[in-house]
Structure formats: C-alpha cells, structure tokens
Motif scaffolding. Structure first.
Motif, PDB file in Angstrom:
ATOM      1  N   HIS A  59       0.602  -1.134  -0.064  1.00 17.32           N
ATOM      2  CA  HIS A  59      -0.039  -0.199   0.003  1.00 17.32           C
ATOM      3  C   HIS A  59       1.060   1.455   0.113  1.00 17.32           C
ATOM      4  CE1 HIS A  59      -3.428   2.615   0.545  1.00 17.32           C
ATOM      5  NE2 HIS A  59      -2.871   2.932   1.590  1.00 17.32           N
ATOM      6  N   ALA A  60       1.986   1.235   0.783  1.00 10.61           N
ATOM      7  CA  ALA A  60       2.629   2.359   0.829  1.00 10.61           C
ATOM      8  C   ALA A  60       3.597   2.884  -0.666  1.00 10.61           C
ATOM      9  CB  ALA A  60       3.965   2.379   1.960  1.00 10.61           C
ATOM     10  N   LEU A  61       3.435   1.963  -1.452  1.00 11.86           N
ATOM     11  CA  LEU A  61       4.083   2.341  -2.837  1.00 11.86           C
ATOM     12  C   LEU A  61       3.088   2.990  -3.763  1.00 11.86           C
ATOM     13  CD1 LEU A  61       6.286  -0.870  -3.635  1.00 11.86           C
ATOM     14  CD2 LEU A  61       6.996   1.499  -2.758  1.00 11.86           C
ATOM     15  N   ARG A  62       1.882   2.969  -3.367  1.00 15.43           N
ATOM     16  CA  ARG A  62       0.727   3.459  -4.280  1.00 15.43           C
ATOM     17  C   ARG A  62       0.995   3.000  -5.661  1.00 15.43           C
ATOM     18  NH1 ARG A  62       1.903   8.139  -0.921  1.00 15.43           N
ATOM     19  NH2 ARG A  62       2.899   9.056  -2.715  1.00 15.43           N
ATOM     20  N   ASN A  63       0.934   4.042  -6.463  1.00 14.76           N
ATOM     21  CA  ASN A  63       1.183   3.604  -8.111  1.00 14.76           C
ATOM     22  C   ASN A  63       2.558   3.147  -8.399  1.00 14.76           C
ATOM     23  OD1 ASN A  63      -1.423   4.509  -8.464  1.00 14.76           O
ATOM     24  ND2 ASN A  63      -0.994   6.606  -8.854  1.00 14.76           N
ATOM     25  N   TRP A  64       3.407   3.414  -7.610  1.00 17.68           N
ATOM     26  CA  TRP A  64       4.744   2.679  -8.018  1.00 17.68           C
ATOM     27  C   TRP A  64       4.778   1.266  -8.103  1.00 17.68           C
ATOM     28  CZ3 TRP A  64       8.766   5.119  -9.978  1.00 17.68           C
ATOM     29  CH2 TRP A  64       8.780   6.290  -9.664  1.00 17.68           C
ATOM     30  N   ASN A  65       3.790   0.372  -7.578  1.00 12.19           N
ATOM     31  CA  ASN A  65       3.470  -0.682  -7.744  1.00 12.19           C
ATOM     32  C   ASN A  65       3.537  -1.064  -9.138  1.00 12.19           C
ATOM     33  OD1 ASN A  65       3.251  -2.352  -5.021  1.00 12.19           O
ATOM     34  ND2 ASN A  65       1.475  -0.753  -4.775  1.00 12.19           N
ATOM     35  N   ILE A  66       2.617  -0.424 -10.035  1.00 10.92           N
ATOM     36  CA  ILE A  66       2.841  -0.741 -11.408  1.00 10.92           C
ATOM     37  C   ILE A  66       4.361  -0.630 -11.863  1.00 10.92           C
ATOM     38  CG2 ILE A  66       2.078   0.075 -13.831  1.00 10.92           C
ATOM     39  CD1 ILE A  66      -0.349   1.579 -12.388  1.00 10.92           C
ATOM     40  N   VAL A  67       5.142   0.386 -11.564  1.00 10.04           N
ATOM     41  CA  VAL A  67       6.705   0.120 -11.840  1.00 10.04           C
ATOM     42  C   VAL A  67       7.213  -1.067 -11.349  1.00 10.04           C
ATOM     43  CG1 VAL A  67       9.056   1.265 -11.794  1.00 10.04           C
ATOM     44  CG2 VAL A  67       6.677   2.527 -11.955  1.00 10.04           C
ATOM     45  N   VAL A  68       6.831  -1.642 -10.028  1.00 13.30           N
ATOM     46  CA  VAL A  68       7.321  -2.883  -9.652  1.00 13.30           C
ATOM     47  C   VAL A  68       7.052  -4.154 -10.458  1.00 13.30           C
ATOM     48  CG1 VAL A  68       7.471  -4.515  -7.711  1.00 13.30           C
ATOM     49  CG2 VAL A  68       7.572  -2.097  -7.382  1.00 13.30           C
TER      50      VAL A  68
END
Length: 84
Positions: A59-68
């Motif tokens: 949850h802490a990464l928010r939209n950076w999860n897409i990058v991961v």
C-alpha cells in the motif's frame, strides 16, 4: 556437344574451436523457468494492484506498484536474452 565433367570437391569443415565447445557444455535449463516466473510475478503484481484498488500488494508504494510489476516483466525479458 560433349557434356563437361563434374568435379567434386571435399566439403569444408572448419576445425572445432574451444569457444564453440564451451557453449555446448553450458546448461541453460534454468533460463526458461526463471523467465516465465518473472513474467507471471510481474503480471500478477499488476493485476492484484488493480483488482484491490491499490491497497495491495504494498500500500505504501501506491502507483509505484505498477513500476514494480513492470520491473519484474523487464527482468524476465533480460533473462530471456540468455536463452539459447
């Protein structure tokens, strides 16, 4: 008109090189499973992110999860360059 003779030449076979033998001895059986695993992990990461409306996987990464997720997929493409 007489037919010309056909001359047969011996086929050229290059001498075996040490580098060619080294490539044949390498075992690359790990490449395909790792490549597919990275593709599937990246795809699953992105799907879980969208299905849970951003609360999972982290949850802490928010939209950076897409990058991961795309990072895992890019890693799969990187590993695929080792496949022979």
């Amino acid at each position: 008109m007489p037919k010309s003779r056909i001359r047969k030449k011996a086929d050229y076979t290059p001498p075996p090189s040490k580098q060619a033998q080294a490539i044949r001895l390498e075992n690359r059986g790990w490449v395909a499973p790792v490549m597919l695993a990275l593709f599937l992990i990246g795809l699953a990461w992105i799907v879980v992110f969208y299905v849970t409306d951003g609360s999972l996987p982290i949850h802490a990464l928010r939209n950076w999860n897409i990058v991961v997720g795309f990072g895992f997929i890019a890693g799969g493409f990187g590993v695929s360059t080792q496949w022979k």
